[in-house]
Design an enzyme around this catalytic site. Structure first.
Site, PDB file in Angstrom:
ATOM      1  N   LYS A 112       1.033  -1.152   0.304  1.00  0.00           N
ATOM      2  CA  LYS A 112       0.177  -0.008   0.107  1.00  0.00           C
ATOM      3  C   LYS A 112       1.237   1.161   0.092  1.00  0.00           C
ATOM      4  O   LYS A 112       2.303   1.144   0.256  1.00  0.00           O
ATOM      5  CB  LYS A 112      -0.940   0.023   1.068  1.00  0.00           C
ATOM      6  CG  LYS A 112      -1.833  -0.791   1.154  1.00  0.00           C
ATOM      7  CD  LYS A 112      -3.363  -0.590   2.648  1.00  0.00           C
ATOM      8  CE  LYS A 112      -4.147  -1.952   2.469  1.00  0.00           C
ATOM      9  NZ  LYS A 112      -5.161  -1.706   3.385  1.00  0.00           N
ATOM     10  N   ASN A 158      -1.550  -0.013   6.999  1.00  0.00           N
ATOM     11  CA  ASN A 158      -1.376  -0.986   7.271  1.00  0.00           C
ATOM     12  C   ASN A 158      -0.421  -1.907   6.143  1.00  0.00           C
ATOM     13  O   ASN A 158      -0.262  -2.912   7.314  1.00  0.00           O
ATOM     14  CB  ASN A 158      -2.857  -1.931   7.878  1.00  0.00           C
ATOM     15  CG  ASN A 158      -3.576  -1.955   6.748  1.00  0.00           C
ATOM     16  OD1 ASN A 158      -3.498  -1.434   5.706  1.00  0.00           O
ATOM     17  ND2 ASN A 158      -4.716  -2.797   6.973  1.00  0.00           N
TER      18      ASN A 158
HETATM   19  N1  UDP Z   1      -9.313  -0.232   7.195  1.00  0.00           N
HETATM   20  C1  UDP Z   1     -10.044   1.074   8.109  1.00  0.00           C
HETATM   21  N2  UDP Z   1     -11.048   1.237   9.395  1.00  0.00           N
HETATM   22  C2  UDP Z   1     -11.339   0.155   9.819  1.00  0.00           C
HETATM   23  C3  UDP Z   1     -11.287  -1.063   9.067  1.00  0.00           C
HETATM   24  C4  UDP Z   1     -10.113  -1.300   7.799  1.00  0.00           C
HETATM   25  O1  UDP Z   1      -8.940   2.197   7.250  1.00  0.00           O
HETATM   26  O2  UDP Z   1     -11.924   0.279  10.741  1.00  0.00           O
HETATM   27  C5  UDP Z   1      -9.209  -0.294   6.396  1.00  0.00           C
HETATM   28  C6  UDP Z   1      -7.936  -0.950   6.164  1.00  0.00           C
HETATM   29  O3  UDP Z   1      -6.890  -0.897   6.042  1.00  0.00           O
HETATM   30  C7  UDP Z   1      -7.936  -2.468   5.327  1.00  0.00           C
HETATM   31  C8  UDP Z   1      -8.994  -2.268   4.547  1.00  0.00           C
HETATM   32  O4  UDP Z   1     -10.214  -1.049   5.530  1.00  0.00           O
HETATM   33  O5  UDP Z   1      -7.357  -3.242   5.653  1.00  0.00           O
HETATM   34  C9  UDP Z   1      -9.853  -3.354   3.979  1.00  0.00           C
HETATM   35  O6  UDP Z   1     -10.368  -4.242   5.485  1.00  0.00           O
HETATM   36  P1  UDP Z   1     -10.991  -5.257   6.315  1.00  0.00           P
HETATM   37  O7  UDP Z   1     -11.509  -5.443   7.034  1.00  0.00           O
HETATM   38  O8  UDP Z   1     -10.812  -6.124   4.875  1.00  0.00           O
HETATM   39  O9  UDP Z   1      -8.834  -5.638   6.407  1.00  0.00           O
HETATM   40  P2  UDP Z   1      -8.081  -6.598   5.918  1.00  0.00           P
HETATM   41  O10 UDP Z   1      -8.715  -8.075   4.854  1.00  0.00           O
HETATM   42  O11 UDP Z   1      -7.339  -4.979   4.984  1.00  0.00           O
HETATM   43  O12 UDP Z   1      -7.392  -6.737   7.204  1.00  0.00           O
END
Ligand code: UDP
Ligand code: MG
Length: 136
Positions: free
Chosen positions: A12, A115
């Site tokens: 990212k 992240n």
């Molecule tokens: N994200 C965020 N705030 C939240 C939850 C998620 O900014 O409260 C962002 C975070 O960068 C995450 C992305 O949205 O990687 C997609 O969320 P997901 O729940 O799919 O998490 P991941 O699969 O990336 O672990």
């Protein structure tokens, strides 16, 4: 029995900005992932909205799409036995604060939004996400 899969990984903007892409690519290689395809791109907000459409109804959707399109990213096709699950484990929890020691998000993540890496969450979504970036 082997179960070779491919999954989509994204380095990212926060990680590319800190010049971590080679280090993160080496992390994958040292952990048995083969990088089959990769490209560095800068997507538009509209493309990010399409990619993250599953999160459309979430309160963080707009910021998330603005963020993913805020700078260059590296998209990769990773191959390994059980690649989808192995990549999810290697990435660690969404919030770097909750991520286990040794995971990418623990090592490199700054915050829940910055992240450092994305990884497909199922075999089905891996196919869709790989097609999104690599189908030509
Ligand atoms: N994200 C965020 N705030 C939240 C939850 C998620 O900014 O409260 C962002 C975070 O960068 C995450 C992305 O949205 O990687 C997609 O969320 P997901 O729940 O799919 O998490 P991941 O699969 O990336 O672990
Ligand atoms: Mg996800």
């Amino acid at each position: 029995m082997s179960n070779i899969e491919q999954t989509l990984s994204i380095i990212k903007p926060d990680a590319v900005e800190r010049n971590l892409q080679d280090q993160i690519k080496n992390e994958f290689k040292n952990n048995g992932f083969e990088i089959l395809k990769e490209k560095k791109i800068h997507i538009s907000k509209e493309e990010a909205e399409k990619f993250y459409k599953v999160h459309e109804s979430k309160p963080f959707y707009n910021d998330l799409c603005a963020y993913l399109s805020s700078g260059p990213i590296v998209v990769m096709s990773l191959q390994k036995d059980n690649a989808v699950l192995e990549n999810r484990k290697f990435m660690g929890a969404t919030n770097p604060k909750d991520a286990e020691e040794g995971t990418l998000r623990k090592k490199y993540g700054i915050s829940i939004d910055k992240n450092s890496v994305h990884g497909s969450d199922s075999v089905e979504n891996a196919k869709i996400e790989l097609d999104f970036f690599f189908k030509d």
